[in-house]
Design an enzyme around this catalytic site. Structure first.
Site, PDB file in Angstrom:
ATOM      1  CD  GLU C  60      19.187  -1.037  -9.900  1.00 14.42           C
ATOM      2  OE1 GLU C  60      19.765  -2.127 -10.145  1.00 14.42           O
ATOM      3  OE2 GLU C  60      17.966  -0.876 -10.085  1.00 14.42           O
ATOM      4  CG  HIS C 129       8.830  -1.022  -3.922  1.00 14.64           C
ATOM      5  ND1 HIS C 129       8.625  -2.380  -3.975  1.00 14.64           N
ATOM      6  CD2 HIS C 129       9.162  -0.658  -5.190  1.00 14.64           C
ATOM      7  CE1 HIS C 129       8.812  -2.818  -5.208  1.00 14.64           C
ATOM      8  NE2 HIS C 129       9.141  -1.793  -5.960  1.00 14.64           N
TER       9      HIS C 129
END
Lengths: 338, 510, 327
Positions: C60, C129
């Site tokens: 990322e 999540h």
């Protein structure tokens, strides 16, 4: 650590004229570097990171980019005064930066000296978070590739930065996408006070290149001809669509990390004195005098001219006011421009 | 003459250094930038360079001595040329007495600020943003934009997918939360029922047993002169609500109505005047506002008034507004006007000059405890003066917001009674229509009025008899000479002027 | 006018912008053949090729950093962070680097980059999540943070974000992807970033909300309407810049304010909105400003009962409103 890299095949060695140009540039950068350190000791320059010992690597690599790439762009870090000057930053502009004065061109004195951007002159140094600029340089190279532009991007980093995860991610991505980018590591053996053997379990940063699928070489970064030749080969490869390379310059840092650091707490004076024997400026001077390319008279002129230029730059910067605060909010967003 | 060499400030957090070896002896000559002495600090060991070329005449700080940064360590007899070269940044000759007294912190602060100069460039108008939106039927558009929220749709799986058949089989797990029951007719609101942690989370914190008056209710009560303790509260815990105040007011409505009626009498008289022959002139009917203005001005004209004016250097004002303007306008959505700064300076100054925050009451002068600042606003149908209550407690930012809200309300004719009552002093920005000098009429029954005139660049004489160009602004005051004399007005004007001239780009506005 | 889900509106905006401007490209994990794990980029690789729809390594920080570099060089990258919970490795590149680039160079460079990311929970996403991350970025000068609640807003705001010359964090609620449908006009339109919208008009109280929580808020307002109360609902749409004027105008009218969001309560957007109301409408308040927000625990525990305990649902917002109106 030792370099053993003869001039690569296909690279014309630098001629006397180029070497003399490089020598003159190195004299200027050294004079400037010594002065800003003094200005710190006078309480005028808040912070100085010296490039002494790195000049041959910085200037030799920029010469290679100039000669072998149709266009190039440099992402630098805090120790790269030589690269900034080679890219066209004037002594006066450098001095305005060290004294944080009005008219400083690349950040308007919002940032540390030599930090900011000058896209026109082809360099930027955005961050003090070591290594953060490396993925950005890869992005710059990606843009060149997507737009079919011939730009070769060079990103300079130190051996300390090489420990950052961003460098791993960046080299990996650059190689997967075959991007025209050079990772130029100025390895002076110290990340502030932490010696190389505590940063990595290998001898050379360049050993990592193979794992990313790109060539990596280590050269004597105090030898301007060697620095030039190794970079030139990497530039040719990138410009020809061959993808990224890693060039590691073995250099010396014989001043502390910055003006705010005391290296006597972690380095022996013997080691520092030993390092000074590899002074790139002294080495080049000796060679050029021996080869008759440089006369003692010319040498004297160059040094006096550099001193004069530094004096003028110092006076101009000291006379300049600090920037006004009226625009302190400007340029946060596009709508805040003037 | 010898010049003192001070120990320079080096390092980000260092305050003193220990003198090491002197590299130059007394009488020895040095070049500018040559090292003269070794110094060790917490962070670095360094060589201090000579600030000038010259001969060292005295060593003040001896080897081993700890010296605060900025303190003298030696004297040097400088060469004439070197002195001239460095004229732009002379090391100040040290007054030894002052030096001894000076605490290091103060000294460093002075050093850090030396040479700071504020650039008063005015900021340009922000560019108008124009984002075209597609033309749509407004009602349908509103519904379309809100969209339809389908509670029973299969939830998106935790790691993605959904449509296209790739969803996880357990993604359709029933939601434990019950859909809200919409068919029930309005039941009495149930007490919040949650029993677990969330209950505490969403319940208002207890404010103790005493009756709380909300800011809104307090403001309405104040504006109508109602003592809340006399009002019967019907809210929770017998709290006095807004409606309770209005109910209370209803009870004393009759006498007020009568009073309002009396004010209208001059207008009735005007109607009785004999008709003029028609000379083609246009007869403009009076709006209620015009009529009220006329009546007020007539009264103002009867006050034995006198005038005064001062000139204000608005350099700092311009810089302060320019520095804060964009952030303020982005955050508050209101313009940051010069008027807000002037209002702040005026309200603050009135705090120390209560003689002007007053009215003539026949047998005595009534001085007010708070500054209720009237701001003259050019509304569509004439001048109106809404009031900012307790202006002395408000920051520049709050005043700017308040002025913006009142001006908008005034232009939309939405001011309520409380917005225009209770003023104790009036500020009129006559500069807004370009005036540089006004003779204002006092807003009866107040004791004084102040105008801020247009900021214009003018040549002015500054220190050293030099002439320079500065943004200048005049402040004009009219005052009721029964209430006070010119000396009080002069003092007020001087303080307002001093407050405005003390502004800089770094003056906080909150 | 076609009716689209929120994710279809996102996809349509991406496709139209890539067609319109060759400097726009997409990069992220699984955005190519897979079309993104939520299928936001589905079909784009077929239309625009692998050069403009880049499947990146799983990293990322460099996704953000490389997008930033390309943006400074004049491209308009759209970097996808697969889940907002995974954005933390990229924090330095976004908050440390991209947000400071323009300011730190006095306008010498700028970063026209969009970082898109699905956020939020109530989808059985568990602790990693489900997170709402907007407060971290809303705190950062130099960034813009946009959170659309409806398909119409999603398309118009995403197009505006792509054309914006500054870095924009664009957050899309996972549960809203397919549970919110609405009319979306064909073709090109943009909506201004930094402009809130009154999604329901009312007189007795204001609820300021955004994202998925906006829909729960609208349900609560409907419930309260049946109980006789008139609730105004302001959709912030972007939390930086934050449209203080629209919020203040509404609160000055209704005299009562509740802020509802799924992000944690402490230091959340609600705290900032509350401060704005105190500064700009104090004299208009007839009750303390209230917040109805996610619990102060990591978002969000896995078991469905624990999810519901975390979530600011329509019922909880309605309960908070009753409390506010009874004050």
């Amino acid at each position: 650590m030792q370099q053993a890299h003869p001039a690569p095949a296909g690279i014309e060695p630098l001629g006397p004229e180029d070497l003399l140009d490089l020598y003159a540039a190195m004299v200027r950068v050294r004079a400037l570097d010594e002065r800003v350190w003094i200005l710190n000791r006078q309480g005028k320059a808040a912070i100085v990171a010296s490039c002494q010992g790195h000049e041959a690597a910085q200037l030799g690599s920029v010469w290679a980019l100039r000669k072998h790439a149709a266009a190039h762009f440099c992402f630098t870090y805090y120790r790269d005064m030589g690269v900034c000057v080679a890219q066209g930053l004037t002594m006066r502009e450098v001095m305005l930066g060290f004294l944080a004065k009005e008219g400083e061109p690349i950040s308007r004195a919002r940032q540390f000296p030599l930090h900011g951007a000058d896209v026109g002159r082809g360099f930027m140094n955005l961050s003090n978070v070591v290594g953060s600029h490396v993925p950005e340089a890869v992005g710059w190279a990606l843009a060149a590739k997507l737009r079919r532009e011939p730009t070769v991007t060079a990103v300079y980093l130190g051996d300390g930065a090489a420990s950052q995860g961003d460098i791993h991610e960046s080299m990996n991505f650059a190689s997967v996408h075959n991007l025209p980018v050079l990772f130029l590591v100025e390895n002076n053996g110290y990340a502030i006070s932490v010696p190389l053997h505590k940063q990595m379990a290998i001898d050379r940063v360049a050993e990592r290149a193979a794992a990313y699928g790109m060539p990596g070489v280590t050269v004597d970064g105090t030898d301007v001809a060697a620095a030039y030749a190794a970079t030139a080969q990497a530039v040719q490869r990138a410009a020809g669509g061959g993808g990224p390379s890693l060039v590691e310059f073995d250099v010396e840092r014989y001043l502390p990390h910055t003006s705010d650091d005391d290296d006597s707490t972690y380095r022996s004076r013997d080691e520092v004195e030993e390092g000074k024997k590899r002074d790139p400026l002294a080495k080049l001077q000796q060679r050029l005098l021996a080869e008759g390319v440089l006369t003692p008279e010319r040498n004297d002129e160059l040094r006096k001219a550099a001193r004069r230029e530094v004096d003028e730059a110092t006076d101009a910067a000291e006379a300049a006011p600090y920037p006004g605060a009226a625009d302190v909010l400007d340029h946060l967003y596009a709508a805040d421009g003037r | 003459m010898p010049i003192i060499i001070q120990l320079p400030q080096v390092g980000e957090s260092v305050t003193e250094g220990v003198i090491g070896k002197w590299l130059v002896g007394v009488g020895q000559r040095v070049e500018k930038y040559d090292p003269i002495v070794e110094v060790t600090t917490d962070k670095v060991s360094m060589e201090v360079p000579a600030p000038y070329a010259g001969a060292l005449t005295r060593i003040i700080a001896q080897e081993g001595e700890a010296v605060p940064m900025g303190h003298p360590i030696a004297e040097i007899e400088i060469e004439r040329n070197a002195a001239l070269d460095d004229a732009n940044e002379p090391e100040p000759p040290v007054d030894r007495e002052v030096e001894r007294r000076a605490r290091i912190g103060e000294f460093l602060v002075e050093q850090a600020n030396a040479g700071l100069k504020i650039d008063p460039r005015p900021s340009p108008e922000p560019p108008a943003e124009s984002e075209p939106e597609p033309p749509l039927d407004r009602e349908a558009e509103r519904r379309a934009r809100i969209g339809e929220f389908l509670e029973d749709v299969r939830a998106v799986g935790p790691t993605g997918s959904g449509e296209g058949g790739a969803g996880r089989p357990d993604a359709a797990l029933a939601e434990p939360q019950a859909a809200p029951v919409l068919a029930q007719p309005a039941p009495p609101p149930p007490a919040p029922a949650p029993t677990d942690a969330e209950a505490d989370d969403e319940t208002l914190p207890s404010e103790g047993g005493e009756s709380i008056v909300s800011p809104l209710v307090r403001r309405i009560a104040q504006e109508h002169g109602v003592d809340v303790s006399e009002v019967h509260g019907t809210g929770r815990d017998r709290r006095v609500t807004r409606d309770d105040i209005f109910a209370h007011l209803e009870a004393r409505r009759e006498p007020e109505l009568e009073a309002e009626h009396t004010i209208e009498s001059p207008a009735e008289q005007a109607q009785e005047e004999p008709a003029e022959p028609d000379d083609g002139s246009l007869k403009v009917a009076l709006t209620p506002t015009r009529r009220a203005i006329a009546e007020r001005m007539e009264r103002a004209g009867q006050i034995p008034a006198a005038w005064a004016m001062v000139e204000v250097d608005a350099t700092g004002l311009v810089a302060a507004r320019s520095a804060h303007r964009e952030a303020f306008e982005r955050e508050r959505g209101a313009p940051l006007t010069y008027l807000a700064f002037a209002a702040h300076a005026t309200a603050q100054a009135l705090g120390s000059h209560p003689a002007l925050n007053a009215r003539w009451a026949g047998e005595h002068v009534k001085q007010y405890p708070t500054v209720n600042l009237g701001i003259a606003v050019a509304a569509n149908d004439g001048l109106i003066v809404p009031v900012i209550h307790g202006a002395e407690r408000l920051s520049v930012a709050d005043l700017a917001s308040a002025i913006h809200v009142l001006a908008q309300k005034a232009r939309a004719q939405m001011l309520d009674l409380g917005d225009v009552q209770g003023g104790t002093f009036t500020l009129n920005n006559t500069g807004s229509f370009g005036s540089v000098l006004s003779g204002p009429l006092i807003n009866h029954p107040q004791a004084a009025i102040l105008t801020t005139e247009a900021i214009v660049k003018r040549p002015v004489v500054v220190a050293g008899d030099a002439i320079t160009v500065r943004p200048m602004m005049n402040l004009c005051a009219a005052f009721d000479h029964r209430v006070c004399d010119g000396v009080e007005v002069g003092a007020l004007l001087a303080e307002v002027k001093a407050r405005i001239e003390a502004l800089t780009a770094v003056t906080p506005i909150r | 006018m076609p009716t689209l889900t929120l994710i279809e509106a996102v996809r349509e905006a991406l496709r139209e912008e890539m067609e319109r401007d060759p400097s726009v490209f997409v990069m992220g994990e699984d955005v190519g053949r897979r079309g993104g794990v939520f299928l936001a980029t589905q079909g784009l690789v077929d239309e625009f090729g692998e050069e403009r729809v880049i499947d990146t390594p799983l990293a990322e920080s460099s996704i953000a950093g490389i997008a930033m570099g390309a943006a400074m060089a004049g491209m308009r990258p759209i970097a996808e962070m697969q889940f907002a919970d995974f954005i933390w490795p990229a924090m330095n590149q976004i908050v440390g680097e991209a947000a400071r680039a323009r300011y730190g160079t006095y306008g010498g460079v700028h970063v026209p980059m969009v970082v898109r990311s699905p956020y939020g929970g109530h989808v059985r996403g568990g602790l990693f999540h489900s997170q709402s991350v907007e407060a971290y970025f809303a705190h950062t000068p130099g960034l813009k943070v946009v959170i659309p609640a409806t398909p119409y807003d999603a398309k118009g705001l995403l197009k505006a974000a792509i054309r914006d010359d500054d870095p924009v964090i664009f957050l899309e609620h996972k549960r809203a992807y397919r549970s919110v449908r609405g009319d979306v006009p064909d073709g090109d339109y943009t909506l201004p970033i930094g402009a809130a919208e009154v999604k329901r008009e009312g007189a007795d109280a204001t609820v300021v909300s955004y994202g998925l929580t906006l829909h729960y808020t609208l349900q609560a307002a409907e419930t309260l309407a049946q109980e006789g109360a008139s609730v105004e609902v302001v959709d912030l749409r972007s939390v930086r810049p934050l449209d203080a004027e629209t919020v203040l105008r509404s609160v000055r009218k209704t005299n009562r304010a509740l802020i509802a969001h799924e992000d944690n309560r402490t230091g959340g957007v609600g705290a900032e909105v509350s401060a704005i109301i105190m500064e700009g409408a104090f004299g208009h308040l007839d009750a303390p400003v209230m917040r109805c927000a996610g619990l102060d625990i990591p978002a969000m525990p896995f078991a469905p009962t624990l999810e519901s305990a975390f979530m600011p649902t329509a019922d909880k917002i309605a309960a908070a409103l009753r409390e506010l109106l009874a004050y």
